[in-house]
Scaffold this active site. Structure first.
Site, PDB file in Angstrom:
ATOM      1  N   ASP A 144      56.485   3.848  30.415  1.00 50.92           N
ATOM      2  CA  ASP A 144      58.139   4.223  29.754  1.00 50.92           C
ATOM      3  C   ASP A 144      59.250   4.049  31.381  1.00 50.92           C
ATOM      4  O   ASP A 144      59.993   3.857  30.630  1.00 50.92           O
ATOM      5  CB  ASP A 144      57.805   4.934  29.270  1.00 50.92           C
ATOM      6  CG  ASP A 144      58.121   5.140  27.987  1.00 50.92           C
ATOM      7  OD1 ASP A 144      58.403   3.513  27.284  1.00 50.92           O
ATOM      8  OD2 ASP A 144      58.019   5.803  27.084  1.00 50.92           O
TER       9      ASP A 144
HETATM   10  C1  GLC Z   1      59.224   9.781  31.134  1.00 51.09           C
HETATM   11  C2  GLC Z   1      57.768  10.154  31.145  1.00 51.09           C
HETATM   12  C3  GLC Z   1      56.763   9.351  30.035  1.00 51.09           C
HETATM   13  C4  GLC Z   1      57.301   8.844  28.891  1.00 51.09           C
HETATM   14  C5  GLC Z   1      58.762   9.119  28.467  1.00 51.09           C
HETATM   15  C6  GLC Z   1      59.075   9.480  27.136  1.00 51.09           C
HETATM   16  O1  GLC Z   1      59.427   8.488  30.910  1.00 51.09           O
HETATM   17  O2  GLC Z   1      58.233  10.232  32.914  1.00 51.09           O
HETATM   18  O3  GLC Z   1      56.196   9.889  30.445  1.00 51.09           O
HETATM   19  O4  GLC Z   1      56.623   8.153  27.560  1.00 51.09           O
HETATM   20  O5  GLC Z   1      59.534  10.342  29.471  1.00 51.09           O
HETATM   21  O6  GLC Z   1      60.625   8.913  27.054  1.00 51.09           O
HETATM   22  C1  GLC Z   2      54.054   8.758  27.439  1.00 48.87           C
HETATM   23  C2  GLC Z   2      54.785   7.796  26.156  1.00 48.87           C
HETATM   24  C3  GLC Z   2      53.995   6.601  25.742  1.00 48.87           C
HETATM   25  C4  GLC Z   2      54.218   5.844  27.445  1.00 48.87           C
HETATM   26  C5  GLC Z   2      53.464   6.853  28.399  1.00 48.87           C
HETATM   27  C6  GLC Z   2      53.457   6.309  30.041  1.00 48.87           C
HETATM   28  O1  GLC Z   2      53.072   8.704  27.140  1.00 48.87           O
HETATM   29  O2  GLC Z   2      54.560   8.986  25.240  1.00 48.87           O
HETATM   30  O3  GLC Z   2      54.568   5.982  25.242  1.00 48.87           O
HETATM   31  O4  GLC Z   2      53.412   4.498  26.852  1.00 48.87           O
HETATM   32  O5  GLC Z   2      54.136   8.017  28.676  1.00 48.87           O
HETATM   33  O6  GLC Z   2      54.608   5.947  30.347  1.00 48.87           O
END
Ligand code: GLC
Ligand code: GLC
Length: 815
Positions: free
Chosen positions: A485
């Protein structure tokens, strides 16, 4: 090294023996529509279906002391005031124990010969939480004491509740009748529900005004009414309504008093709302309290919680695994975590506030992989719900609210991995159940009201979406981000208040993801097998063609010399490549290219795993997400470079993606490596809890890596895709019992020194008792398979055609 507790494997409990754990250690109650979270000191909150829209009790995140709202009991005896769960008073106890079990927690505290036990759980199918309370006089003298209960009510919509005080301080309303407190804020207007906080025993006083019970200038550690030993019988008008009951007890030597407190979400349904102006009709609340006033009903409800878990867990049990950590995780706690992630996605935990994120499209699809064996019918419904939030062109809403099942417009779509995960969950469901009818189930598209396109249409749309959205290297476009993400290649944000996930324009961008390419390989290969199973060979070859093309692209465009490149940015520059100064190698592209079958014939897959081993892995903590971490912010990379080095996506150990590497090792028959890697992130195997800090019984999303100043520190426990994937690793890749279209496939990959193990697996109505022996000290390869004494060829157990419901399977490794 401090010792905070231990596993009680035979009772499937984690026993916390001192309350001051390095962080609050959380547990969940409920598996249907009503949920509670509780820490070892009874902190936490309760909600119906949706922690944002129907929250019953309050909880303050980033508070200090941490975890200081909850379901508290206070004891006042003479001058002494204490809590059986230690907090909030933190009065020193003579004994403390919290047993976190599956769907319940039992806290027992003892002081001056008085023992108070608080057993908390949510009965199956009910929208209420029970606290069974036992007070025991363990002395040889009569004892007098007062017990006080306490919760703070949330006004249901949790965001407004914690932000809009100019309104909320004037709307709070309650009623009190008998031993029950009815929280009914906004009930006069549009709400048709209320919260019941009732005691099954006669009470000696109550408070519903927080100012009266706690005091404006006091805290939960010294609430005025408790200090004074007397509730004030206050009625809340506005401000902060609470539920507090006073129970005076005189206990003879050795005497025990038992009663219950019920916290219920009551939907008024068709009943008249009021008995008279301002007086609500409390029929349903009274019925609930009357029902649970019978302690036999309370005990039966608790037994039902336990029985339900035993029955669910009996679907997969591996009782004789040579490694205790893997054994307890796969048999108990990993499955409990899968239940929590299935139900709550990433919404409510000690780190997820319940207001930010609903159900995630990619998250929930992956959660199904570890849950589908438990309750396939619920997985089926979830898959259809998720698919219904897809748009006709294949774009998926990244999140949806569980209450409304509608896509969340704030975050929108354009996370280009999302569509493909639907294929993984659907195939997993069909492999588990053999039920192809799901594919014809109409679910429609979110932007085509009334559309009835079936699930299979969504699956084809998802494939097409990836094919249609490709960049200059013919690799899939990344959009806002892929699984990572934080790899925001189109965001270019310079504005601190912007969300990395939604900022920037993805239209016309060239940024591409190798991870999505690998995921596409995996998904199409899954789909090819599914089409074969359906007898649709033409469709199978059509999809196989897409697989072959993508594989060629990956091998031609994404091999960096010693590992797979991670992505290409908006200017088509490589990311996760030897040419980069930082972020030279990423874990996700190694994982998904290998899992998708790239590098099988040219040695690259093995090399990619070896590169992970060399640059990312440590046996103490697992694999960092990339290397070297970004030391400065790069607007062309986005959030990944926003975290300090060694945390989260900037080279933290992100447990979720580690599991894919574990699968990778098993593909190559590396049983030692697979187990070693498995244990490197396994919470049960963590030795120093003052370093790790998080719960020892469930996975944390992230552990600070070797590149951080605090290596080994776990964070963001419970709601992580690690739950599902590590169950897949342990049950399917290492122990090797794999649901497949035509039967259970047996393909373990274990350390050579393991002599064997056994698995009991219920699958499509048959219980398989599987004994694996390893006489030749091999890691992989089934030499012989005997089904009820009959040797068969291959390693897939055919489904019995003669009505047998119990099948004995003998597996000998060593091919
Ligand atoms: C932030 C986190 C990531 C998560 C995202 C959700 O980017 O680092 O882990 O998936 O927020 O919006
Ligand atoms: C968080 C989010 C997931 C994403 C991950 C890596 O766990 O929930 O959707 O894939 O972060 O960024």
């Amino acid at each position: 090294m401090a010792n905070y507790g231990h596993f009680d494997d035979s009772n499937r409990e984690y026993v916390i023996t001192r309350p001051d754990t390095p962080l609050p250690w959380l547990n969940y109650f409920g598996q249907d529509e009503f949920f509670g979270m509780a820490t070892q000191t009874a902190g936490g909150y309760t909600f119906w279906k949706d922690a944002k829209l129907r929250r019953l009790t309050r909880y303050r995140y980033n508070n200090n002391p941490m975890d200081n709202d909850g379901r508290f009991l206070y004891v006042k005896q003479g001058k002494s005031v204490w809590n059986p769960g230690w907090k909030p008073t933190r009065t020193k106890l003579d004994a403390f124990e919290c047993r976190h079990g599956l769907g319940y927690s039992r806290i027992t505290g003892k002081k001056d010969g008085i023992e108070v036990e608080q057993l908390m759980f949510i009965p199956p199918g009910e929208n209420l939480e029970v606290w069974k309370i036992s007070v025991r006089n363990k002395t040889k003298k009569p004892q007098k004491l007062s017990l006080f209960s306490y919760v703070e009510f949330c006004f249901f919509e949790a965001l407004n509740d914690m932000t809009n005080y100019q309104r909320t301080y004037s709307i709070g309303e309650v009623e009190i009748e008998g031993s029950a407190i009815y929280h009914k804020t906004e009930y006069r207007e549009r709400r048709n529900h209320y919260t019941l906080f009732g005691c099954t025993r006669k009470i000696d006083g109550y408070d519903t005004s927080r100012d009266a019970f706690v005091g404006v200038h006091h805290g939960l550690h010294d609430p005025k009414a408790v200090m004074a030993g007397k509730c004030t019988n206050s009625r809340a008008f506005g401000w902060n309504p609470v539920g507090a009951q006073q129970i005076n007890l005189s206990l003879k030597p050795g005497q025990e008093e038992t009663f219950a407190i019920i916290l219920a979400y009551v939907d008024q349904g068709d009943l008249p709302k009021f008995d008279s102006p301002m007086v609500m009709n409390k029929t349903k609340g009274k019925e609930i309290l009357a029902k649970y006033s019978d302690m036999k009903v309370v005990d039966a409800a608790f037994n039902a919680v336990k029985a339900r878990w035993e029955s669910l867990l009996s679907i997969y049990q591996a009782p004789k695994v040579p490694n205790e950590h893997l054994q307890r995780m796969v048999n108990t706690w990993n499955q409990a975590q899968c239940m929590a992630t299935f139900n709550l996605s990433r919404s409510a935990s000690g780190y997820e506030t319940g207001i930010g994120r609903g159900m995630g499209y990619r998250d929930s699809n992956q959660d199904i992989l570890g849950f589908v064996h438990l309750l396939p019918a619920r997985a089926r419904q979830r898959i259809l719900d998720i698919a219904s939030t897809q748009l006709a062109d294949g774009t998926c809403f990244h999140q949806y609210q569980p209450l409304t099942k509608k896509g969340n417009a704030d975050i929108g779509g354009g996370f280009n991995d999302d569509p493909l995960w639907l294929i993984l969950s659907t195939c997993a469901y069909i492999r588990e159940t053999g039920d192809l009818t799901i594919l014809n189930e109409p679910c429609g598209y979110a932007d085509k009201p009334g559309s009835k396109d079936p699930l299979l249409h969504h699956i084809e749309t998802s494939i097409q979406y990836t094919l249609n959205n490709r960049g200059p290297h013919a690799l899939p476009l990344i959009g806002h981000a892929d699984w990572n993400d934080c790899l925001n290649l189109n965001c270019h944000s310079k504005e601190p208040n912007e969300s990395f996930q939604t900022a920037g324009d993805i239209a016309g961008s060239k940024a591409e993801s190798v991870m999505i390419a690998g995921l596409f390989l995996y998904a199409t290969r899954d789909l090819v097998k599914l089409y074969h199973f359906m007898g649709q060979t033409q469709d199978a070859s059509r999809i196989q063609g897409h697989y072959d093309d993508m594989l060629k692209t990956v091998e031609e465009q994404a091999w960096d010399g010693a590992w797979y490149t991670r992505a290409f940015d908006a200017e088509s520059k490589p990311i996760g490549s030897k040419v980069c100064k930082e972020g030279k190698i990423y874990i996700e592209s190694q994982a998904w290219c290998v899992l998708g079958g790239a590098g099988q014939n040219n040695g690259r897959a093995k090399k990619a795993l070896q590169a992970v081993d060399k640059y990312l892995y440590t046996p103490e903590h697992g694999c960092a997400l990339q290397y070297p971490p970004y030391s400065t912010y790069h607007s062309e990379l986005g959030e990944v470079s926003s975290y300090p080095p060694g945390y989260k996506e900037n080279a933290g150990v992100f447990s979720h993606n580690n599991t894919w590497i574990h699968i990778g090792w098993t593909m190559f028959g590396e049983g030692e490596k697979a187990l070693e890697y498995y244990l490197s992130i396994c919470p049960s195997a963590k030795k120093d809890h003052d370093v790790y800090r998080s719960e020892p019984y469930v996975y944390a999303q992230m552990t600070a890596s070797q590149f951080s100043p605090t290596p080994g520190e776990g964070k963001n426990s419970w709601l992580t895709g690690t739950g599902a994937w590590s169950f897949v690793v342990a049950s399917q890749s290492i122990l090797g019992v794999q649901p497949d279209y035509t039967g259970l496939r047996i393909d373990p990959c274990i350390p050579k020194k393991w002599k064997g193990f056994s698995v009991s697996r219920k699958f499509r109505g048959v219980t398989y008792s599987i004994e694996v022996t390893n006489p030749k000290s091999k890691s992989k390869g089934v030499k012989s398979l005997k089904i009820d004494g009959q040797k068969i060829a291959g390693n897939v157990i055919p489904l019995p055609t003669d009505g047998r419901t119990a099948v004995k399977v003998e597996v000998t490794l060593g091919a």
